[in-house]
Design a protein around this motif. Structure first.
Motif, short mmCIF file in Angstrom:
data_model
loop_
_atom_site.label_atom_id
_atom_site.label_comp_id
_atom_site.label_asym_id
_atom_site.label_seq_id
_atom_site.Cartn_x
_atom_site.Cartn_y
_atom_site.Cartn_z
N TYR A 111 0.75 -1.16 -0.03
CA TYR A 111 0.15 0.08 0.07
C TYR A 111 0.86 1.18 0.08
CZ TYR A 111 -3.99 3.11 1.16
OH TYR A 111 -4.97 4.01 1.00
N LEU A 112 1.00 1.93 -1.27
CA LEU A 112 2.12 2.98 -1.29
C LEU A 112 1.49 4.20 -1.95
CD1 LEU A 112 4.86 0.69 -2.89
CD2 LEU A 112 4.72 1.52 -0.65
N GLY A 113 2.12 5.20 -1.71
CA GLY A 113 1.89 6.39 -2.75
C GLY A 113 3.15 7.18 -3.18
N VAL A 114 3.42 7.27 -4.46
CA VAL A 114 4.81 7.66 -5.07
C VAL A 114 4.45 9.00 -5.74
CG1 VAL A 114 6.72 7.13 -6.46
CG2 VAL A 114 5.42 5.21 -5.13
N ASN A 115 5.07 9.89 -5.41
CA ASN A 115 5.17 11.40 -6.09
C ASN A 115 6.01 11.47 -7.35
OD1 ASN A 115 2.60 12.91 -5.01
ND2 ASN A 115 3.89 12.76 -3.14
N CYS A 116 5.60 11.60 -8.30
CA CYS A 116 6.77 11.81 -9.43
C CYS A 116 6.55 13.28 -9.90
CB CYS A 116 6.44 10.98 -10.73
SG CYS A 116 6.52 9.12 -10.31
N ARG A 117 7.58 14.11 -9.78
CA ARG A 117 7.69 15.45 -10.35
C ARG A 117 8.45 15.86 -11.43
NH1 ARG A 117 6.14 18.28 -5.49
NH2 ARG A 117 5.90 16.65 -3.76
N GLU A 118 8.08 17.08 -12.11
CA GLU A 118 8.83 17.38 -13.41
C GLU A 118 10.30 17.85 -12.75
OE1 GLU A 118 8.67 20.81 -16.97
OE2 GLU A 118 6.81 20.34 -15.46
N THR A 119 11.14 17.29 -13.52
CA THR A 119 12.62 17.54 -13.53
C THR A 119 13.08 18.67 -14.17
OG1 THR A 119 13.14 16.19 -15.25
CG2 THR A 119 12.93 15.18 -13.02
N GLY A 120 12.37 19.17 -15.25
CA GLY A 120 13.08 20.19 -16.09
C GLY A 120 14.12 19.62 -16.98
N CYS A 121 14.25 18.24 -17.19
CA CYS A 121 15.29 17.92 -17.92
C CYS A 121 15.00 17.91 -19.40
CB CYS A 121 15.57 16.35 -17.69
SG CYS A 121 17.01 15.62 -18.86
N SER A 122 15.68 18.32 -20.43
CA SER A 122 15.41 18.68 -21.86
C SER A 122 15.17 17.43 -22.66
CB SER A 122 16.34 19.62 -22.36
OG SER A 122 17.74 18.89 -22.38
N GLU A 123 15.80 16.09 -22.03
CA GLU A 123 15.59 14.98 -22.71
C GLU A 123 15.00 13.91 -22.00
OE1 GLU A 123 19.75 13.92 -23.78
OE2 GLU A 123 19.88 15.52 -25.04
N SER A 124 14.36 13.03 -22.88
CA SER A 124 13.53 11.73 -22.13
C SER A 124 14.74 10.88 -21.39
CB SER A 124 12.76 11.07 -23.19
OG SER A 124 11.88 12.13 -23.71
N TYR A 125 13.98 10.14 -20.16
CA TYR A 125 15.19 9.24 -19.85
C TYR A 125 14.06 8.36 -18.98
CZ TYR A 125 14.38 12.08 -15.49
OH TYR A 125 13.87 12.61 -14.46
N MET A 126 14.92 7.10 -18.57
CA MET A 126 14.19 6.06 -17.80
C MET A 126 14.60 6.14 -16.33
SD MET A 126 14.86 2.86 -16.18
CE MET A 126 16.00 1.99 -16.87
N PHE A 127 13.65 6.00 -15.52
CA PHE A 127 14.06 5.92 -13.88
C PHE A 127 13.33 4.74 -13.33
CE2 PHE A 127 10.83 8.89 -14.61
CZ PHE A 127 10.00 8.91 -13.22
N LYS A 128 13.44 4.50 -12.12
CA LYS A 128 12.96 3.54 -11.41
C LYS A 128 12.39 4.15 -10.11
CE LYS A 128 14.84 -0.73 -13.49
NZ LYS A 128 15.55 -1.87 -13.11
N CYS A 129 11.54 3.68 -9.50
CA CYS A 129 11.02 4.20 -8.15
C CYS A 129 10.73 2.69 -7.35
CB CYS A 129 9.63 4.80 -8.21
SG CYS A 129 9.71 6.27 -8.56
#
Length: 479
Positions: A324-342
């Protein structure tokens, strides 16, 4: 109404920050207590080492090294807590500034209104209702009464409602917490606060409500002039990376994984299974079979990812809360697309979400149709998509042992909406696999992204001709 929604979001985030600050204060107190407990022995050893000077033996040095390492670890932990508190302080300052702006706007409106006798009488009624709801900790009823009270123009309404809001936040901080599962506590807090602010008039929405915003909004319709490619969130996979030893593999998993963005704050379903249709996962295959998102996930305000998964037991009473989780993802302002993991750990499991931050992107809705011959008997397969910007990450659209085809030849994909950079490429692949282990080559086709209209190409797999159509659309940050 837009200002009401945004103000509610600010209060929600401010409460979240307050709660996290309280948790950090507790962690800091624990760290200080442990450091003091170890302090006298550590200082004594360091003094002996200093006294021994260059004449100390290697054996003595080796024995004393762990004390210094422990000190370094203590320092790192303390620095981590200090940094987190500093980040929260900056966030709270920004949120308080936004709330102050809203308060100023409300006071301006209030100052313009002259209360009639009917307004005075209504204000008394709604104040009484609000006071009763506040005493009974009925936050939904309190919010409904406050909104009507403020509308009467009573200058007391804003002051009292702000006071009640502060008292509610303090009450929530004192509510019982499960110290063994902070992730679940935070997710529960967020939901309760969300419901106290939204699940009542004039908003009247439920936590379980599903987004009403559909994909392909501007595929065939001319988009408004202000729209342009924007940042979205790609969902590659959701994996149960680890489980507590008390569970054991395999697991029958059911529940919800969903995203909430700034469009309507409702669930954009990524995974949803009922108890009687749970997915069986084991130590070899820990990935959930995703069915969404059903439209592009917009990253303007923070995106809230909700994970509410359960494990099926022999009876309903034996079901367990897996995550039971809540994860916030915010805008990074990065100019290029990228993969990330939570990677988030709760009491019984660790869940890994693999995501993509897609810069200046559009929405692509994929459909595949059998137009000639049939899919070969005895063949399963995989239909997937990749974007040129993150080409090493596969988005599974459908994995099958028997191809699910509707009467008109349309293949019933598990998921069909992906995000693509506006100046990028989308590649759709079909990889057949023979159940008798015969090797068969897959095929793929590439599409250049567009902001609207459709793209269509044909491909042939094992003499079966497939028509692949992409419906392109810009996305919007408001409904």
């Amino acid at each position: 109404m837009a200002e009401t929604h945004e103000e509610i979001d600010c209060y929600t985030e401010l409460y979240w920050a307050d709660r996290m600050e309280a948790i950090l204060e507790e962690e800091e107190a624990v760290e200080d207590a442990e450091r003091r407990k170890r302090g006298s022995g550590g200082e004594l050893k360091k003094k002996r080492r200093t006294t021994a000077g260059v004449g100390s033996s290697k054996k003595e040095d080796d024995n004393e090294d762990p004390v210094e390492e422990s000190g370094n670890e203590d320092g790192a932990a303390a620095e981590s807590i200090r940094q987190a508190k500093s980040d929260l302080a900056r966030k709270k300052k920004a949120l308080n500034a936004k709330i102050a702006r809203f308060e100023g706007m409300k006071k301006t409106v209030e100052g313009r209104k002259t209360m009639t006798q009917e307004d005075v009488a209504a204000a008394a009624v709604y104040r009484a209702k609000g006071e009763e709801a506040h005493r009974n900790k009925d936050r939904k009823g309190e919010l409904a009464a406050v909104i009507e009270w403020i509308a009467t123009g009573d200058p007391e309404a804003i002051r009292i409602s702000d006071q009640w809001m502060a008292e509610n936040v303090e009450d929530m901080k004192l509510e019982p917490k499960d110290p063994t599962d902070w992730a679940a506590v935070q997710a529960k807090d967020y939901r309760e606060f969300w419901e106290s602010l939204r699940a009542g008039p004039p908003i009247s929405v439920s936590w379980e409500d599903i987004t009403l915003v559909q994909p392909m909004r501007y595929t065939d319709e001319k988009p408004p002039l202000h729209l342009y490619p924007m940042r979205t969130l790609q969902v590659f996979s959701v994996k149960v990376a680890a489980i507590n030893e008390e569970l054991g593999w395999p697991l029958g998993v059911f529940g919800v994984v969903a995203a909430r963005d700034s469009l309507d704050k409702n669930r954009n379903i990524i995974f949803h299974r009922e108890r009687d249709n749970c997915q069986i996962i084991d130590s070899e295959n820990r990935y959930l079979t995703l069915t969404g998102p059903t439209r592009a996930v917009v990253v303007v305000d923070p995106v809230y990812l909700e994970v509410d998964l359960r494990v099926k037991g022999r009876t309903e009473s034996e079901d367990r809360a897996l995550s039971y989780l809540g994860v916030n993802c915010r805008e990074t302002g990065c100019s290029e697309s990228y993969m990330f993991k939570c990677v988030e750990t709760s009491k019984l499991s660790t869940v890994e979400l693999t995501l993509g931050d897609m810069a200046e992107s559009v929405e692509a809705t994929i459909s595949v149709k059998v137009v000639d011959e049939e899919w070969p008997e005895g063949f399963g397969g995989l239909i997937s998509a990749r974007t040129a910007s993150i080409s090493d990450m596969e988005i599974k659209l459908l994995a099958f042992d028997k191809l699910p085809v509707a009467a008109d030849g349309t293949i019933q994909l598990s998921r069909r909406v992906v995000s693509v950079e506006a100046r990028g490429m989308l590649r759709v692949s079909v990889m057949p696999n023979c159940l008798d282990d015969r090797t068969v080559e897959g095929v793929s086709i590439a599409f250049k992204a567009r902001e609207a209209s459709r793209s269509m190409q044909m491909l042939e797999v094992c003499s079966c001709k497939l028509e692949v159509t992409i419906a392109w659309s810009l996305v919007t940050d408001m409904v």
